[in-house]
Scaffold this active site. Structure first.
Site, PDB file in Angstrom:
ATOM      1  N   LYS A  52      -8.265  36.903  11.241  1.00 34.79           N
ATOM      2  CA  LYS A  52      -7.189  37.114  10.257  1.00 34.79           C
ATOM      3  C   LYS A  52      -6.048  37.918  10.896  1.00 34.79           C
ATOM      4  CE  LYS A  52     -10.402  36.626   6.452  1.00 34.79           C
ATOM      5  NZ  LYS A  52     -11.302  37.249   5.485  1.00 34.79           N
ATOM      6  N   GLN A  96     -13.000  43.116   3.273  1.00 39.78           N
ATOM      7  CA  GLN A  96     -13.889  42.070   3.771  1.00 39.78           C
ATOM      8  C   GLN A  96     -15.280  42.185   3.141  1.00 39.78           C
ATOM      9  OE1 GLN A  96     -12.968  39.473   5.923  1.00 39.78           O
ATOM     10  NE2 GLN A  96     -14.988  38.680   5.444  1.00 39.78           N
ATOM     11  N   ASP A 119      -6.660  38.027  -1.682  1.00 40.00           N
ATOM     12  CA  ASP A 119      -7.904  37.253  -1.668  1.00 40.00           C
ATOM     13  C   ASP A 119      -8.148  36.583  -3.028  1.00 40.00           C
ATOM     14  OD1 ASP A 119      -9.394  36.801   0.568  1.00 40.00           O
ATOM     15  OD2 ASP A 119     -10.441  38.724   0.531  1.00 40.00           O
TER      16      ASP A 119
END
Ligand code: NAD
Length: 291
Positions: A52, A96, A119
């Site tokens: 990422k 994450q 997200d």
């Protein structure tokens, strides 16, 4: 058979994002900025976060990695999240997953500012998505939708079977595929671990989206000729011929199924890179909405 190449398509889209950054930003305007919070030493999570950050560099975004030990407490992580929410130089961030077991994931998700939730996991964004309102879509389902769109896969009126009902893949992709949109307008069946007569259901599908986390689960005899197959699974299987001692495979028995279908994503190189590309698109959007 069309190979739905997530690496190739991502390269094209990331170039487009890079051009947007060059056109919009300059001396006066800083580039979009994404942060990633990584707790612990899970090797898969480390690799995802690394990719990422690398993707941010590729398109000219700024990025920050916040890496904390496995022993980080709930309160410490909440403090980090609050700090990120308040940082005016940050457009979006991800925490994450999975988090260490002593951390309550739900409480962390709820603490994320929905305007920075690139997200798309916060209930505000998930609910808005369900209602068809503008929102940050979860990155993996969004990456799949972009892929179907760019490859012009017909979805209108098709029977789409989604294998898996997780909050991050199965449930949101089923919702998006059934929406009155393009791509979308599919007739969707969600199958899960309690589904009976699964092969009968998958054989009646024109599109199958596999997100179970079981290596090579979808076999040749479960698929009708001409089906479009999206393989979300990322599974490690032992392979001593590889230097690492393992290789990554999807939820689909790719080598056998590929001869039967009209289009299929490889693993790796299919949905994975599209997920990161969708995250970049969400970060761009968070940045633009602030301006
Ligand atoms: P999960 O473990 O949360 O959910 C798995 C789902 O599969 C469950 O809903 C379960 O009911 C269903 N399932 C289990 N056995 C089944 C069976 N026999 N028949 C039908 N359904 C069954 O998994 P997840 O987080 O949704 O991830 C699924 C896979 O996708 C994993 O391999 C994961 O690594 C991968 N993944 C990939 C990306 C990407 O970017 N490519 C992103 C997220 C997840």
């Amino acid at each position: 058979m069309i190979l739905l190449d997530g690496n190739k398509l991502s390269a094209v889209i990331r170039k487009e994002i890079g051009h947007r950054v060059i056109d919009f930003c300059g001396k006066e305007i800083r580039p979009p900025h994404l942060a990633a919070v990584l707790i612990g030493d899970n090797p898969a999570s480390q690799a995802y976060v690394r990719n990422k950050i690398k993707a941010c560099e590729e398109v000219g975004f700024a990025s920050t990695l916040i890496k904390k030990p496995e022993t980080t407490t709930q309160e410490e992580l909440l403090d980090i999240v609050r700090g990120l929410n308040e940082d005016p130089k940050l457009d979006g961030y991800i925490v994450q997953l999975p988090l260490p077991r002593h951390i309550k994931e739900e409480e962390i998700t709820l603490a994320i500012d929905p305007a920075k939730d690139v997200d798309g996991f916060h209930p505000n964004n998930f609910g808005r998505m369900a209602l068809g309102m503008p929102s940050f879509l979860p990155a993996t389902p969004m990456g799949i939708m972009i892929m179907l769109d760019r490859y012009q896969i017909p979805t209108d009126g098709k029977h789409c079977v989604v294998l898996g009902r997780s909050n991050i893949v199965g449930t949101p992709i089923a919702l998006l595929m059934s929406k009155k949109s393009k791509p979308g307008n599919a007739t969707v069946t969600i199958a899960h671990s309690r589904t009976q007569n699964l092969s009968e259901i998958t054989r009646s599908a024109q599109i199958i989206i596999a997100a179970l986390g079981i290596p090579h689960f979808l076999k040749e005899d479960m698929v009708s000729p001409g089906t479009c197959i999206i393989d979300v699974g990322i599974n490690k299987i032992e392979d001593t011929s590889h230097a690492k001692g393992y290789r990554l495979v999807g939820d689909v028995d790719f080598e056998k199924v590929k001869y039967k279908c009209s289009a299929i994503t490889p693993v790796p190189g299919g949905v994975g890179p599209m997920t990161i590309t969708a995250l970049l698109e969400n970060t761009w959007r968070a940045f633009r909405e602030k301006k």
